[in-house]
Design an enzyme around this catalytic site. Structure first.
Site, PDB file in Angstrom:
ATOM      1  N   GLU A  64      27.601 -23.293  34.378  1.00  0.00           N
ATOM      2  CA  GLU A  64      27.289 -22.048  35.087  1.00  0.00           C
ATOM      3  C   GLU A  64      26.407 -21.137  34.223  1.00  0.00           C
ATOM      4  OE1 GLU A  64      31.378 -21.179  35.971  1.00  0.00           O
ATOM      5  OE2 GLU A  64      31.414 -22.913  37.302  1.00  0.00           O
TER       6      GLU A  64
ATOM      7  N   HIS B  80      28.548 -23.817  29.192  1.00  0.00           N
ATOM      8  CA  HIS B  80      29.100 -24.183  30.493  1.00  0.00           C
ATOM      9  C   HIS B  80      27.944 -24.307  31.496  1.00  0.00           C
ATOM     10  CE1 HIS B  80      31.294 -24.051  34.244  1.00  0.00           C
ATOM     11  NE2 HIS B  80      32.368 -24.397  33.558  1.00  0.00           N
TER      12      HIS B  80
ATOM     13  N   SER C 152      37.340 -30.227  38.884  1.00  0.00           N
ATOM     14  CA  SER C 152      38.395 -30.438  39.887  1.00  0.00           C
ATOM     15  C   SER C 152      39.630 -31.149  39.331  1.00  0.00           C
ATOM     16  CB  SER C 152      37.834 -31.168  41.112  1.00  0.00           C
ATOM     17  OG  SER C 152      36.847 -30.363  41.744  1.00  0.00           O
TER      18      SER C 152
ATOM     19  N   ASN D 158      39.938 -22.417  32.001  1.00  0.00           N
ATOM     20  CA  ASN D 158      38.757 -21.559  32.073  1.00  0.00           C
ATOM     21  C   ASN D 158      38.932 -20.655  33.295  1.00  0.00           C
ATOM     22  OD1 ASN D 158      36.306 -20.335  32.170  1.00  0.00           O
ATOM     23  ND2 ASN D 158      35.102 -22.195  32.498  1.00  0.00           N
TER      24      ASN D 158
ATOM     25  N   LYS E  46      37.156 -18.270  34.145  1.00  0.00           N
ATOM     26  CA  LYS E  46      35.866 -17.781  34.639  1.00  0.00           C
ATOM     27  C   LYS E  46      35.983 -16.280  34.928  1.00  0.00           C
ATOM     28  CE  LYS E  46      34.821 -22.438  36.142  1.00  0.00           C
ATOM     29  NZ  LYS E  46      34.150 -23.343  37.073  1.00  0.00           N
TER      30      LYS E  46
ATOM     31  N   GLY F 156      34.502 -27.264  40.961  1.00  0.00           N
ATOM     32  CA  GLY F 156      34.838 -26.383  42.081  1.00  0.00           C
ATOM     33  C   GLY F 156      34.617 -27.012  43.441  1.00  0.00           C
TER      34      GLY F 156
ATOM     35  N   GLU G  15      31.573 -32.158  31.809  1.00  0.00           N
ATOM     36  CA  GLU G  15      31.859 -31.603  33.128  1.00  0.00           C
ATOM     37  C   GLU G  15      30.709 -31.928  34.081  1.00  0.00           C
ATOM     38  OE1 GLU G  15      34.755 -28.033  32.826  1.00  0.00           O
ATOM     39  OE2 GLU G  15      32.753 -27.272  32.527  1.00  0.00           O
TER      40      GLU G  15
ATOM     41  N   GLY H 109      39.684 -23.806  38.651  1.00  0.00           N
ATOM     42  CA  GLY H 109      40.529 -23.321  39.744  1.00  0.00           C
ATOM     43  C   GLY H 109      42.027 -23.556  39.527  1.00  0.00           C
TER      44      GLY H 109
HETATM   45  P1  13P Z   1      37.131 -26.543  38.480  1.00  0.00           P
HETATM   46  O1  13P Z   1      38.353 -27.074  37.775  1.00  0.00           O
HETATM   47  O2  13P Z   1      37.406 -25.356  39.332  1.00  0.00           O
HETATM   48  O3  13P Z   1      36.386 -27.643  39.189  1.00  0.00           O
HETATM   49  O4  13P Z   1      36.143 -26.006  37.332  1.00  0.00           O
HETATM   50  C1  13P Z   1      35.865 -26.822  36.265  1.00  0.00           C
HETATM   51  C2  13P Z   1      35.178 -26.008  35.242  1.00  0.00           C
HETATM   52  O5  13P Z   1      34.061 -25.577  35.424  1.00  0.00           O
HETATM   53  C3  13P Z   1      35.917 -25.693  34.012  1.00  0.00           C
HETATM   54  O6  13P Z   1      35.088 -25.144  33.045  1.00  0.00           O
END
Ligand code: 13P
Length: 253
Positions: free
Chosen positions: A99, A97, A215, A9, A11, A175, A169, A237
């Site tokens: 977010e 998601h 993560s 992802n 983002k 993150g 998640e 990330g």
């Molecule tokens: P990270 O791997 O950066 O923690 O993000 C996870 C995520 O939100 C994947 O959709």
């Protein structure tokens, strides 16, 4: 065996040139995917066609949109529909998601509508669920996630949910560098499968891929993915770095 999936992802990151370079660097790792393994790239809308073209002719690699709108078509300036995504060859759509839920107020009901439209246009949803830190601290994560699943997915038929993809998640792990332990991921993902089985039966629940996200990195992917109810990961990330994501792809069961 159900699909094992390494989903990147991106983002709102990377330019087109950097994204294409990253995918080029990952082609070796994706060549090693076996029949029940997939790599998926959830990229910004404007790159979907470019990345899809880059992956042309490769097996078991797919592109995903990070979102779509909950209406079929019409006067919704700036939004992107499932039909539009299908017309450019999109395979998957990430739905719900955390977010999107947090910054764009996406409710379980709205996500149910998005899923219906994706299925209507033969796009595969990757449905995200997961709890915030205070819910984990109160130890009510199972019932919280169960409710997310019931409100967004339980209207689906057995046929519609067979082979579905869910990403668990936990928001406190996204993150933050703070991963759920493999035991925590296994415990709740096994519970998600029990919830699915209560409605659809064990056979269908066993066909659903449940990814872990939060993560995930090269150093912890193998341990997390080795859990019986963890069928790969949704990676933020670490998916922006070729060596990291290549190692994550290679960590799939
Ligand atoms: P990270 O791997 O950066 O923690 O993000 C996870 C995520 O939100 C994947 O959709």
């Amino acid at each position: 065996m159900r699909k094992q999936i390494a989903a990147a992802n991106w983002k709102m990151n990377l330019t087109l040139a950097k994204g294409e370079e990253l995918v080029d660097q990952l082609l070796d790792a994706t060549t090693g995917l076996t029949e029940n393994q997939e790599a998926v790239f959830a990229v910004p809308f404007p790159y979907l066609v470019n990345i899809k073209n880059k992956l042309a002719g490769k097996s078991n690699v797919f592109v995903a949109a990070q979102n779509c709108y909950n209406k079929v078509s019409g006067a919704y300036t700036g939004e992107v529909s499932a039909e539009i995504l299908k017309s450019i060859g999109t395979d998957y759509v990430v739905i719900g998601h955390s977010e999107r839920r947090e910054y764009f107020n996406e409710s379980n009901q709205m996500l149910a509508e998005k899923i219906n439209i994706c299925l209507e246009y033969k796009l595969k949803p990757i449905f995200c669920c997961g709890e915030a830190l205070e819910i984990r601290e109160a130890d009510t994560q199972n019932s919280y996630v169960e409710n997310q699943i019931k409100e967004s997915l339980f209207h689906l038929s057995a046929e519609q949910i067979t082979g579905f993809v869910i990403a668990y998640e936990p928001i406190w792990a996204i993150g933050t560098g703070k991963t759920a332990t493999s035991a925590q991921a296994q415990e709740i993902q096994a519970y998600i499968r029990v919830v699915l089985a209560s409605k659809y039966g064990k056979e269908i629940a066993d066909s659903i891929s449940i990814l872990y996200g939060g993560s995930v990195k090269a150093a912890n992917a193998k341990e997390i993915f080795s859990q019986p109810d963890v069928d790969g990961g949704l990676v933020g990330g670490a998916s922006l770095m070729a060596t990291e994501f290549a190692a994550i792809i290679k960590s799939l069961k």
